[in-house]
Design a protein around this motif. Structure first.
Motif, PDB file in Angstrom:
ATOM      1  N   ARG A  83      10.981   0.899  -1.573  1.00 26.58           N
ATOM      2  CA  ARG A  83      10.247   1.382  -1.074  1.00 26.58           C
ATOM      3  C   ARG A  83      10.843   2.690   0.116  1.00 26.58           C
ATOM      4  NH1 ARG A  83       7.829  -2.219   1.370  1.00 26.58           N
ATOM      5  NH2 ARG A  83       6.235  -2.497   0.129  1.00 26.58           N
TER       6      ARG A  83
ATOM      7  N   ASP B 297       9.376   3.711  -7.560  1.00 22.33           N
ATOM      8  CA  ASP B 297       8.823   3.992  -6.093  1.00 22.33           C
ATOM      9  C   ASP B 297       8.263   2.674  -6.467  1.00 22.33           C
ATOM     10  OD1 ASP B 297       9.253   5.708  -4.431  1.00 22.33           O
ATOM     11  OD2 ASP B 297       8.996   7.375  -6.550  1.00 22.33           O
ATOM     12  N   ASP B 298       8.076   1.552  -4.806  1.00 29.72           N
ATOM     13  CA  ASP B 298       7.135   0.824  -4.388  1.00 29.72           C
ATOM     14  C   ASP B 298       5.199   0.903  -5.439  1.00 29.72           C
ATOM     15  OD1 ASP B 298       6.498   2.511  -2.139  1.00 29.72           O
ATOM     16  OD2 ASP B 298       5.066   1.058  -1.265  1.00 29.72           O
ATOM     17  N   ASP B 299       5.463   1.783  -6.023  1.00 30.26           N
ATOM     18  CA  ASP B 299       3.781   1.756  -6.120  1.00 30.26           C
ATOM     19  C   ASP B 299       3.638   2.145  -7.638  1.00 30.26           C
ATOM     20  OD1 ASP B 299       4.783   4.394  -6.667  1.00 30.26           O
ATOM     21  OD2 ASP B 299       3.227   5.049  -7.003  1.00 30.26           O
TER      22      ASP B 299
ATOM     23  N   ASP C 268       4.662  -0.588 -10.682  1.00 26.06           N
ATOM     24  CA  ASP C 268       5.212  -1.807 -11.428  1.00 26.06           C
ATOM     25  C   ASP C 268       6.106  -2.428 -12.010  1.00 26.06           C
ATOM     26  OD1 ASP C 268       5.311  -4.918 -12.452  1.00 26.06           O
ATOM     27  OD2 ASP C 268       3.388  -4.802 -12.467  1.00 26.06           O
TER      28      ASP C 268
ATOM     29  N   ASP D 140       3.673   1.424 -17.175  1.00 24.09           N
ATOM     30  CA  ASP D 140       4.483   1.609 -15.814  1.00 24.09           C
ATOM     31  C   ASP D 140       5.182   2.683 -15.255  1.00 24.09           C
ATOM     32  OD1 ASP D 140       2.219   1.912 -13.476  1.00 24.09           O
ATOM     33  OD2 ASP D 140       3.201   0.450 -12.790  1.00 24.09           O
TER      34      ASP D 140
ATOM     35  N   THR E 100      -1.182  10.161  -6.458  1.00 26.42           N
ATOM     36  CA  THR E 100      -2.154   9.597  -7.842  1.00 26.42           C
ATOM     37  C   THR E 100      -3.082   9.271  -7.981  1.00 26.42           C
ATOM     38  OG1 THR E 100      -1.345   7.070  -7.135  1.00 26.42           O
ATOM     39  CG2 THR E 100       0.704   7.892  -7.677  1.00 26.42           C
TER      40      THR E 100
ATOM     41  N   THR F 280      -4.264   1.507  -6.431  1.00 24.79           N
ATOM     42  CA  THR F 280      -2.546   0.540  -5.635  1.00 24.79           C
ATOM     43  C   THR F 280      -3.393  -0.473  -6.611  1.00 24.79           C
ATOM     44  OG1 THR F 280      -3.810  -0.235  -3.705  1.00 24.79           O
ATOM     45  CG2 THR F 280      -3.444   1.607  -3.331  1.00 24.79           C
ATOM     46  N   ALA F 281      -1.168  -1.400  -6.528  1.00 24.06           N
ATOM     47  CA  ALA F 281      -1.541  -3.245  -6.826  1.00 24.06           C
ATOM     48  C   ALA F 281      -2.617  -4.180  -6.121  1.00 24.06           C
ATOM     49  CB  ALA F 281       0.405  -3.481  -6.272  1.00 24.06           C
ATOM     50  N   ASP F 282      -2.827  -3.385  -4.306  1.00 20.17           N
ATOM     51  CA  ASP F 282      -3.167  -3.975  -3.961  1.00 20.17           C
ATOM     52  C   ASP F 282      -5.732  -4.372  -4.542  1.00 20.17           C
ATOM     53  OD1 ASP F 282      -1.648  -5.084  -2.088  1.00 20.17           O
ATOM     54  OD2 ASP F 282      -2.015  -4.528  -0.748  1.00 20.17           O
ATOM     55  N   GLU F 283      -5.821  -2.515  -4.963  1.00 22.47           N
ATOM     56  CA  GLU F 283      -6.621  -2.040  -5.357  1.00 22.47           C
ATOM     57  C   GLU F 283      -6.908  -3.418  -6.617  1.00 22.47           C
ATOM     58  OE1 GLU F 283      -7.909   1.745  -3.601  1.00 22.47           O
ATOM     59  OE2 GLU F 283      -6.451   1.469  -5.105  1.00 22.47           O
ATOM     60  N   THR F 284      -6.066  -3.310  -8.106  1.00 27.47           N
ATOM     61  CA  THR F 284      -5.562  -3.933  -8.979  1.00 27.47           C
ATOM     62  C   THR F 284      -6.057  -5.581  -8.682  1.00 27.47           C
ATOM     63  OG1 THR F 284      -4.581  -1.790 -10.008  1.00 27.47           O
ATOM     64  CG2 THR F 284      -4.155  -4.110 -11.074  1.00 27.47           C
TER      65      THR F 284
END
Length: 489
Positions: free
Chosen positions: A351, A379-381, A383, A389, A451, A455-459
């Motif tokens: 980040r 970046d932190d978004d 994986d 990715d 984008t 997001t990772a949390d949504e995934t």
């Protein structure tokens, strides 16, 4: 937690990722099937039986821990975790491991079948030709070599490859003179004595992991394996060598490494983890096998090196070490670290907090990336464990003229196929590394196009709610082997 290799195989079967193969030829075919399976999307573990030329029930188990799921299972971590979360869980567990020294017992299952002296015949046990240009059959591609230091008395249990050269002789390849096994053997030889040794085939995964983990001099792999399992490893005293032998192993060879002045044999070549051969046949120490012990219906654990991205362990321990190195160096906001292509490509996710943050992380990662030519910062978004990715970030955020640097004369190895032979003979085994900053330029990162991706949390939310439907035939987390273990505690 599994008790032995058979218990681990049962847990793998419960996850639905074990495939049984009957009738394979141990010369090239068994290894070929292993490599094809390891390169498939499912990447199943394989249990070979009715192997051509061997009695039914004499088996070989391969691709044991080649996925993140099975690597997590072997470490006693929830196999339903995502790869990056599983690596985080291991890093946390690694910091809190409690020492469990081995305990000696009187009887072991492998004592049910014994060959001694003139009755020793390694031809009764499977020793595949793993690759087409290998120098011979290898019973030891994932075997543990047990030795005792004659000075301090500490036990070394490391993985070295073992080639069969007849009914009662094998070679053990130590790679180079700096290996613990080579150092211990030389101490005996310098006194004019053979070196007592045992070769363990079919050990449980915790000891397999301990065998390739880098531990300091004097630290026991038995202790480390016990720490992984949360209970002491059970051993028995070797009848001929007095060495502690893992009581629940499948197959054990016991004997001695003869003095090199008396005998050596040409060992190799053998396919390496880079997907190439690194050397021609060369002299190696000879083990005189004086006894063989095995369980009923024994299982050989096979872990041959294969062309990347196939790798013997599905969680990159070196990436975990690099992650720790970054944090110890004061690099903040590291959200992930991973390695691809059999550890030859390192990816760090951060980040961004300041200009130069990505470059700082990249340089530290590059300094600690053994043999790897590519170091990527994202970046932190993104994986870092997902290569697709990562490549999306490389192709949409990296401007090559501005965000790629070359570090020259960097750390590599004689196994590197790109280094010319003449350089290797001169002891020059360095190479260059490309640092790729696949991050939004810090100066205008807040203005970078947003984008459209989850997001990772949504995934994660989607996975938790709909993952079982998408996978088709899941193993719910509540009934996974690791979860069962947690419930019993």
């Amino acid at each position: 937690m599994y008790k032995d290799l058979r218990g681990f195989i049962k847990q793998v079967d419960e996850l639905g990722v074990l495939r049984r193969i009957n009738g394979a030829d141990p010369k090239f075919e068994l290894g070929g099937i292993t490599e094809v399976a390891a390169g498939s999307a499912e990447c199943p573990a394989l249990l070979f039986d009715r192997i051509k030329g061997y009695d039914s029930g004499t088996r070989v188990f391969t691709n044991a821990t080649t996925t993140a799921q099975r690597a997590a299972l072997a470490l006693g971590i929830d196999p339903s975790l995502t790869p990056l979360d599983a690596l985080k869980a291991w890093m946390k567990k690694r910091q809190t491991l409690e020492r469990h020294s081995p305990v000696e017992i009187d009887k072991a299952p492998f004592q049910d079948n014994v060959m001694r002296g003139r009755n020793v015949d390694l031809g009764k046990l499977p020793a595949p030709y793993w690759h087409r240009k290998d120098g011979g059959p290898y019973i030891g591609s994932g075997s543990i070599i047990i030795m005792r230091d004659p000075d301090g008395g500490w036990i070394n249990s490391s993985i070295y490859r073992v080639q069969v050269h007849g009914k009662n002789r094998v070679t053990i390849q130590f790679d180079h003179l700096g290996r613990h096994g080579a150092i211990i053997a030389k101490k005996y030889w310098d006194k004019g004595e053979p070196c007592p040794v045992a070769v363990v085939n079919g050990q449980d995964p915790a000891l397999f992991i301990a065998g390739f983990e880098y531990l300091p001099d004097g630290q026991s792999e038995y202790d480390f394996a016990g720490s992984i399992k949360g209970a002491p490893m059970e051993t028995i005293r070797g009848p001929l060598t007095g060495l502690p032998l893992p009581a629940h192993a499948e197959i054990i060879l016991e004997g001695e490494l003869v003095l090199p002045s008396e005998a050596t044999l040409p060992e190799g070549p053998f396919g390496e983890f880079t997907g190439y051969y690194a050397a021609d046949a060369r002299p190696a120490p000879v083990m005189q096998v004086n006894a063989v012990y095995h369980r009923d219906n024994p299982i050989l654990l096979g872990s041959p090196p294969m062309k990347p991205p196939r790798f013997h362990f599905g969680l990159p321990f070196r990436a975990a070490s690099i992650w720790s190195n970054l944090e110890m160096a004061g690099v903040t906001d590291v959200v992930g670290c991973w390695q691809h292509v059999a550890q030859l490509m390192t990816v760090v996710a951060i980040r961004q907090r300041y200009a130069g943050h990505a470059k700082r992380a990249a340089l530290i990662a590059a300094a600690n990336s053994y043999m790897g030519r590519l170091v990527v910062v994202v970046d932190d978004d993104v994986d870092p464990s997902n290569l697709a990715d990562v490549m999306w970030a490389v192709t949409t955020r990296c401007e090559p003229a501005e965000q790629i640097d070359i570090v020259r004369n960097a750390w590599s190895s004689a196994l590197d196929p790109r280094i010319p032979d003449e350089s290797k003979r001169a002891g020059v085994t360095s190479h260059s590394k490309a640092i790729i900053e696949a991050v939004r330029p810090f100066g205008w990162k807040d203005k970078y196009p947003p984008t459209s991706a989850l997001t990772a949390d949504e995934t994660r939310e989607i996975e938790e709610k709909w993952g079982s439907k998408l996978r088709g035939s899941p193993v719910p987390a509540a009934t996974s082997p690791a979860s069962k273990t947690r419930k019993r505690k």
